[in-house]
Design a protein around this motif. Structure first.
Motif, short mmCIF file in Angstrom:
data_model
loop_
_atom_site.label_atom_id
_atom_site.label_comp_id
_atom_site.label_asym_id
_atom_site.label_seq_id
_atom_site.Cartn_x
_atom_site.Cartn_y
_atom_site.Cartn_z
N ASP A 179 0.80 -1.22 0.00
CA ASP A 179 0.00 0.00 0.00
C ASP A 179 0.84 1.28 0.00
O ASP A 179 0.29 2.36 -0.17
N HIS A 180 2.13 1.18 0.21
CA HIS A 180 2.96 2.37 0.26
C HIS A 180 3.45 2.78 -1.13
O HIS A 180 3.59 1.94 -2.03
N GLY A 181 3.73 4.07 -1.27
CA GLY A 181 4.20 4.59 -2.55
C GLY A 181 5.67 4.93 -2.56
O GLY A 181 6.18 5.50 -3.54
N HIS A 182 6.39 4.57 -1.49
CA HIS A 182 7.82 4.84 -1.42
C HIS A 182 8.44 3.85 -0.43
O HIS A 182 7.75 2.96 0.09
N TYR A 183 9.73 4.00 -0.17
CA TYR A 183 10.45 3.08 0.71
C TYR A 183 9.71 2.87 2.03
O TYR A 183 9.24 3.81 2.64
N ARG A 194 -2.20 -7.79 18.11
CA ARG A 194 -3.42 -7.53 17.33
C ARG A 194 -3.17 -6.69 16.09
O ARG A 194 -3.92 -6.74 15.11
N TYR A 195 -2.13 -5.85 16.11
CA TYR A 195 -1.91 -4.92 15.01
C TYR A 195 -0.43 -4.91 14.59
O TYR A 195 0.47 -5.18 15.40
N ILE A 196 -0.20 -4.56 13.32
CA ILE A 196 1.14 -4.27 12.82
C ILE A 196 1.09 -2.89 12.17
O ILE A 196 0.03 -2.44 11.71
N ALA A 197 2.23 -2.23 12.14
CA ALA A 197 2.30 -0.89 11.56
C ALA A 197 3.53 -0.76 10.68
O ALA A 197 4.55 -1.44 10.90
N SER A 198 3.43 0.11 9.69
CA SER A 198 4.56 0.39 8.80
C SER A 198 4.64 1.89 8.56
O SER A 198 3.64 2.59 8.56
N GLN A 199 5.87 2.37 8.36
CA GLN A 199 6.08 3.78 8.07
C GLN A 199 6.89 3.89 6.79
O GLN A 199 7.72 3.02 6.49
N SER A 200 6.63 4.96 6.03
CA SER A 200 7.23 5.04 4.71
C SER A 200 7.69 6.45 4.39
O SER A 200 7.24 7.44 4.98
N ALA A 201 8.60 6.54 3.40
CA ALA A 201 9.04 7.83 2.88
C ALA A 201 7.95 8.52 2.08
O ALA A 201 8.13 9.66 1.64
#
Length: 221
Positions: A179-183, A194-201
Motif C-alpha cells: 500500500d505504500h508509494g515509497h520506501y 493484534r496490530y502491525i504498523a509500517s512507516q514510509s518515505a
C-alpha cells in the motif's frame, strides 16, 4: 542513573546501522555497513560505568547489514541486508572440552583472528550463532524487521515499497502488504499481537489488523 560515552570501533570506519539487546541477557548485537553481524557483552566496569566486550563477528553475504532483531525469547536472531535477504540465526553452545573455532575479530577477519567467542570471565555462554534459515522474497534492501510477540511470525519492510509477513517456522511468506508509494523505512508489531504498523518515505504510516492464527499456525494480516 549513570551515563558514559563508550569509545568503541564498532564496525571499523563504517556506519553502524542497527543494534538490539538479547532478551534476558546483556548480549548486544550490531549490524553495519561492513556487512558484519557482531556480538558484544555489556558489562559493569570497576567504577560502575558500562563497558562493552567484543564476543564474535559473523560475515554476511551482503554489502551492509541494515537491521538486526532478536526474537522475543532470544532464541533466534534475524538480520536483514541490502540484497533482499532475511537471515535467521540460532545459538549453538559448544560441547564441554570441544575445540572452539575462532569467530572473527573487530575487523571481521575470520582467518587467523585473535578473538575467541567469549572473553575470559565473561558471563556469556560459550558457543556460536549459526544460520538456520533464510526468508526470500524481497529483491532489494530490507530496512527493518519486527517479530510477532510469540515469535511465530516476522514482518519485514524495504525499499521496494512493500512489507512481507513471514511464517518463521515454515520459512514462507504469508502476506504481501503493498500500500505504500515509497520506501518502507520502519515496521512494528503491537505487543498484544493484534496490530502491525509500517512507516514510509511516502509520508504515511499504515496500521493493519492481524488475524488470529489457526491452531499451530502463524498470524496473518
Amino acid at each position: 542513573m549513570q551515563l558514559k560515552t563508550l569509545q568503541i570501533v564498532w564496525h571499523g570506519k563504517e556506519p553502524v546501522l542497527s543494534v538490539d539487546f538479547q532478551p534476558n541477557s546483556h548480549t548486544l548485537v550490531s549490524g553495519g555497513q561492513d556487512g558484519e553481524v557482531k556480538h558484544w557483552e555489556v558489562v559493569s566496569e570497576d567504577d560502575g560505568s558500562p563497558g562493552v566486550r567484543f564476543i564474535s563477528s559473523y560475515p554476511v553475504n551482503s554489502k551492509s547489514v541494515n537491521c538486526v532483531r532478536f526474537s522475543p525469547t532470544g532464541e533466534l536472531l534475524a538480520s536483514a541486508g541490502d540484497k533482499g535477504e532475511v537471515l535467521l540465526w540460532r545459538f549453538t553452545a559448544f560441547a564441554p572440552g570441544a575445540p572452539q573455532p575462532r569467530l572473527g575479530n573487530l575487523e571481521g577477519e575470520v582467518a587467523g583472528a585473535s578473538s575467541l567467542p567469549c572473553c575470559p570471565g565473561s558471563s556469556t555462554p560459550s558457543g556460536m550463532w549459526r544460520q538456520v534459515g533464510s526468508l526470500r522474497g524481497h529483491c532489494d534492501d530490507v530496512l527493518d524487521l519486527a517479530w510477532a510477540p510469540d515469535g511465530s511470525a516476522l514482518l519485514s519492510g524495504g525499499i521496494e515499497n512493500n512489507c512481507i509477513l513471514w511464517d518463521v517456522e515454515g520459512r514462507k511468506s504469508l502476506k504481501w502488504l503493498q500500500d505504500h508509494g515509497h520506501y518502507v523505512q520502519g515496521v512494528a508489531w503491537d505487543p498484544l499481537g493484534r496490530y502491525i504498523a509500517s512507516q514510509s518515505a511516502d509520508r504515511t504510516a499504515r496500521v493493519y489488523s492481524v488475524k488470529p492464527p489457526p491452531a499451530g499456525g502463524a498470524a496473518e494480516a
